[in-house]
Every structure is written in C-alpha cells, then in structure tokens.
Enzyme design. Structure first.
Site, PDB file in Angstrom:
ATOM      1  N   PRO A   1      46.409  16.216   4.847  1.00 19.80           N
ATOM      2  CA  PRO A   1      45.257  17.003   4.163  1.00 19.80           C
ATOM      3  C   PRO A   1      45.888  18.284   3.925  1.00 19.80           C
ATOM      4  CG  PRO A   1      44.773  16.149   6.307  1.00 19.80           C
ATOM      5  CD  PRO A   1      46.288  15.814   5.951  1.00 19.80           C
ATOM      6  N   THR A   2      45.446  18.849   2.725  1.00 17.21           N
ATOM      7  CA  THR A   2      45.444  20.288   2.209  1.00 17.21           C
ATOM      8  C   THR A   2      45.393  21.455   3.292  1.00 17.21           C
ATOM      9  OG1 THR A   2      45.064  19.519  -0.097  1.00 17.21           O
ATOM     10  CG2 THR A   2      45.304  21.837   0.239  1.00 17.21           C
ATOM     11  N   GLY A   3      46.250  21.902   3.631  1.00 18.44           N
ATOM     12  CA  GLY A   3      45.953  23.192   4.348  1.00 18.44           C
ATOM     13  C   GLY A   3      46.317  22.868   5.732  1.00 18.44           C
ATOM     14  N   CYS A   4      46.625  21.528   6.056  1.00 21.25           N
ATOM     15  CA  CYS A   4      46.937  20.894   7.541  1.00 21.25           C
ATOM     16  C   CYS A   4      48.544  21.186   7.652  1.00 21.25           C
ATOM     17  CB  CYS A   4      46.658  19.578   7.412  1.00 21.25           C
ATOM     18  SG  CYS A   4      46.923  18.868   9.060  1.00 21.25           S
ATOM     19  N   ILE A   5      48.805  21.728   8.671  1.00 25.19           N
ATOM     20  CA  ILE A   5      50.325  22.353   8.933  1.00 25.19           C
ATOM     21  C   ILE A   5      50.800  21.230   9.839  1.00 25.19           C
ATOM     22  CG2 ILE A   5      51.677  24.229   9.543  1.00 25.19           C
ATOM     23  CD1 ILE A   5      49.215  26.051   9.047  1.00 25.19           C
TER      24      ILE A   5
END
Lengths: 134, 98, 107
Positions: C103-107
């Site tokens: 997911p975008t923004g998931c580190i």
C-alpha cells in the site's frame, strides 16, 4: 499536531510527463498525516480528471481511476480552473463525477469537484500554508 | 505569498498562470529560465505594473548567466541567494510555477 | 530474484507482476507465513483485489478498515479482527497475499 492547509497544484496532463502520477502518489501518502488537503487543477492539469481515459493502447497505468478513491482518504476538495476548462473547450460535464461520503451528513454522497474562477482560486490559494506544484 | 517562476513565457504558460492567480500582496521572483521574463523584450504590461510597485524580483546569478543584465526591464530588483531566502521568510507560503 | 510457484517476487515478497497472481501462489505465501487461509481470509483477499481493480491502488489500512466495515459490518471492519487474520498487518500481509503492491504510504 496542528493541522495545516496543503494545496497540490496540478498543471500538467496525465501521461506526457511523470508529474501527474507523482502528485497523486504524494497526495495519497500525505493523506495519512490527516492534514487539510485540497487539489487544484489548472492549465493542462484539468485533463487529469476528464472522464473516459483509456490507457490500454499506451501500456500505462490508468491512474485516473484512483481519483475515485480520494474520497475514502478524506480528500474532497478538488478545485478546477473554469478558465482553463473553457480554453480547452471543456466543461464540468466532461470531468469524472468524483464524490465523497459526508461523515457529518449521514454519509450522503457529495461532489468533490468544484469548478472555480481564477479569482476564486486566488482567494483559496492565499489561505494555504503550503502549496506544492506538479 | 512568494511566487517563483522558473520557465520562460516563450516556452510555457507558467508566468501567465501565475499572473492569473496572484493576489494584491504577493511578489514574484524569477529564477532559472524564468529570468527570461525579466528581459525588456519579454515584458508584459502587468509585469511592468507589478515591477513599478516593487513586487518583481529576479535571481542575479541566473540573470547574469543568461546575459540578460543589459536588457533587464525597468524596476525589476535583483537578489542573490540570501535575498531569495529573505523573500521566503518575509512572504510566507511559496508557490512555484514550474 | 526469489520466486513463489514460478512467479517472481521482490525482496519483501510482493509479486513483481500482478498478473502472475493465482490462488496457489496466495496459498503458498500463507503457508510460508504459517497462516491457514479460511473463508474469512478469502473475503478480505477478494475485497482487496476488487478494490485494486476498481481504483488501481492498494488501500491504506484505515481506508480498508472503513470499507470492510461498510461492506461486511462493524464486527469485521476493525483493526483487531483484521490483524487477527493477518498478523503482519492487513495492509502489508493482506495485500501481498492478494497479489497487490505494497500500500502507498505503508512503510
């Protein structure tokens, strides 16, 4: 953390440069920080949200679909320059019908896109704490 | 607000879009190829009016690098990098017209 | 590059080509993580795949939670339930099983 007003200014069309998709990626990442986010579309940037983009023929990701998810990310202020639309022979009816569900109004679906004149945009821009250009 | 413009108006409409949405208290700083807009042959009347009220700046290094110094339009103020920083501090939110 | 059932995966185990996904790959990924897939897992995995098909992104966890609550009820649309299914995170692990990108923004 104090909330700041962030505006993402989009002035290029979807596929000729990497600006449009990069802007959208940044918007989605920044959504996690729960700031007051708005998007502005002017010049060829208005083409990013026109209805009916089909990318099969150019082998690129059709990220126009992703704009429909912005409401879920609590991003529901998309300002579009009236003058930029008119210069290109476009009107609001040529844009994707992007909506969000208003939590404070029994989840009623409301439009996220607002066509504004340059003078209105001027006023909105002057209220921002941060303006990021793409 | 501080509006920076880094494209020549002969190449892109960045300056025009900036002028369309600039409010009465904002200033413009030309940087990179934006300094081509500071040459007198590229001048628009709106830029001339803004410059006359002391609201148009150009980054000196970029002006000199492009040989524009002798052709600089009236009332445009040159700033160095420290002056750029001062403008950012003084005018708050910066908008770049790229 | 590492492979699962003949499909290439990146250093974090996400499919390189989303079109490679099939249920066997999903089951193998789960087995490697010691997760036994139940109907409840498949509900979420299928939901993630539908979400990606519609929006071309893997949803952020809070968006996923909200959407599952709307679709399947509040008893399922909460972090506790979703983490019970995907202990390494419904975003990260769930999306990996579903063949989506991280997911975008998931580190």
């Amino acid at each position: 953390m104090a909330t700041k007003k962030f505006m993402y200014l989009n002035r290029r069309s979807s596929f000729g440069t990497v600006y449009a998709i990069e802007s959208l990626e940044v918007v989605l990442i920044a959504a996690a920080f729960e700031q007051d986010v708005s998007l502005a579309f002017m010049d060829d940037g208005v083409y990013q949200i026109v209805e009916g983009q089909e990318t099969d023929g150019i082998g690129m990701k059709n990220f126009s679909k992703t704009f429909h998810a912005l409401g879920d990310y609590d991003i529901n202020k998309l300002y579009v320059s009236k003058e930029s639309l008119e210069e290109r022979g476009l009107s609001e009816s040529d844009l994707m019908p992007l909506v969000y569900e208003d939590e404070d109004d029994d989840w009623e679906e409301k439009p996220s896109v607002k066509v504004v004149t340059n003078d209105e945009l001027k006023a909105i821009m002057s209220e921002q704490d941060v303006c990021l250009s793409f | 607000m501080l509006h920076t413009v880094n494209k020549s108006s002969f190449e892109r409409n960045s300056l025009q879009s900036c002028l369309n949405t600039i409010d009465d208290t904002s200033v413009i700083l030309f940087i990179e190829d934006g300094v081509i807009n500071a040459a007198n042959n590229a001048n628009s009347s709106m830029i001339a009016d803004l410059a006359a009220s002391g609201r148009v700046f150009a980054l000196q290094g970029d002006v000199e690098a492009r040989g524009i110094s002798p052709k600089l339009a009236d009332n445009i103020k040159l700033v160095d990098y420290a002056g750029f920083v001062d403008l950012v501090v003084e005018h708050g939110t910066a908008v770049s017209w790229v | 590059m590492a492979q699962i059932c003949g499909a290439e995966v990146d250093e974090e185990g996400f499919l390189v080509d989303l079109k490679d996904w099939n249920e066997d790959i999903c089951k193998q990924m789960a087995a490697d993580d010691d997760v036994e897939l139940t109907d409840e897992h498949w509900d979420v995995i299928n939901f993630l795949r539908e979400y990606f098909e519609e929006y071309q992104i893997a949803p952020a966890v809070r968006v996923l939670t909200k959407a599952i609550a709307k679709r399947m009820g509040k008893d399922k649309g909460n972090s506790k339930y979703l983490y019970s299914l995907f202990p390494y995170g419904p975003g990260k692990q769930g999306c990996r099983f579903a063949g989506l990108p991280k997911p975008t923004g998931c580190i």
